[in-house]
Scaffold this motif. Structure first.
Motif: not given
Ligand code: UTP
Length: 289
Positions: A9-18, A25-28, A103-111, A129-133
């Motif tokens: 899953p690489v669709a998160g916003l990565g807000t903690r790393f702004l 992408p955070k994963e890059m 594609r995940q059209n909206e970041p609605l969560g890891l699940g 696998l979550l690449a940020d770990d």
């Molecule tokens: P995080 O909880 O680290 O969220 O997601 P995030 O959006 O990447 O980062 P922060 O918390 O805003 O800084 C853990 C993993 O799940 C993916 C993220 O890309 C990351 O690999 N994820 C999370 C999604 O793919 N979609 C989501 O809606 C949420």
């Protein structure tokens, strides 16, 4: 059944790393000279995974490009006889059809992100696998977990003991301390406050799941932070299946945070003899300032 597929899953916003993750992408983000996503993909491939499934979102094009040919660059390296570099970038390009993108059209969560891969995964066990770990270990962490899965034939989450004060940042197990690295899960809670946490065993970014999880995720129930949480879906699965926590062998760097990412860079750079020789005196020197 064998674990052949891995979901990233690489669709998160990565807000903690702004602001770094505003357009990238955070994963890059790179640890020394490799993006986080490459470490995770290599971990999966070296553990016997043969199908890589990315769940991407907006502004994640760089991930697809990273695992594809770049003809102009390859021709230039060839013309300049930079053969080692050429081999290094070519080995990243998979056989067509083994890397699949959805594609995940909206970041609605890891699940929800994992649920987006349901049609590609189908009816078989799979890894997540979550690449940020980023996990440094002799044997790849997901490979350690696949070995356990082959014995137990049950879903497994990767765990680590965390400081009690930090439980609100993790999914936490209700389980006894692991014996021989394994513990049977009684319950799971997403991001509990320290006084409500049933243990200090935190879930970190590696999972082996069975396909029954998809019908639970299908309900789209939201949990902590208003997101569709994989931890809650697994807690629901407990009624039907046994789940285990596995204490991996290795060191984890939480590269989703700025400080964890810097630690990873220092640690991985010090593993390179050429860099170590110059870095160590430098670190010693700036520590004295
Ligand atoms: P995080 O909880 O680290 O969220 O997601 P995030 O959006 O990447 O980062 P922060 O918390 O805003 O800084 C853990 C993993 O799940 C993916 C993220 O890309 C990351 O690999 N994820 C999370 C999604 O793919 N979609 C989501 O809606 C949420």
């Amino acid at each position: 059944m064998k674990v052949r597929k891995a979901v990233f899953p690489v669709a998160g916003l990565g807000t903690r790393f702004l602001p770094a993750t505003k357009a990238m992408p955070k994963e890059m983000l790179t640890v020394v000279d490799k993006p986080l996503i490459q470490y995770a993909v290599e971990e999966a491939l070296s553990s016997g995974i043969t199908e890589i499934i990315f769940v991407t979102g907006r502004s994640k094009q760089a991930i697809e490009d990273h695992f594809d040919h770049f003809c102009e660059l390859e021709q230039t390296l060839m013309a300049r006889s930079k053969n080692a570099l050429l081999r290094e970038i070519n080995h990243l390009v998979p056989e067509s059809g083994t890397f699949i993108y959805t594609r995940q059209n909206e970041p609605l969560g890891l699940g929800h992100a994992i649920w987006c891969a349901r049609h590609i995964v189908g009816n078989e066990p799979f890894a997540v696998l979550l690449a940020d770990d980023l996990i440094k270990s002799d044997k790849p962490a997901i490979g350690q977990m696949i070995e356990q899965f082959n014995r137990l034939n049950a879903s497994i989450v990767c765990v680590e003991e965390v400081d009690r004060k930090a439980t609100a940042s993790y999914g936490i197990l209700d389980a006894d301390p692991p014996k021989d690295r394994l513990t049977k899960i009684r319950g799971l809670v997403e991001k509990p406050e320290p006084d409500a946490a049933p243990s200090n065993l935190a879930i970190i970014g590696r999972y082996i799941l069975t396909p029954e999880i998809f019908s639970i995720l299908e309900r789209k129930e939201t949990g902590a932070g208003g997101e569709i949480q994989i931890t809650d879906a697994m807690a629901n699965l407990l009624g039907q299946q046994s789940l285990y926590g596995y204490r991996y062998e290795g060191i984890r760097y939480d590269c989703g945070t700025k400080v964890g990412f810097q630690m990873a860079n220092i640690s991985y750079a010090l593993d390179r003899p050429d860099m170590r020789a110059r870095l160590l005196p430098f670190i010693e020197q700036i520590c004295q300032q």
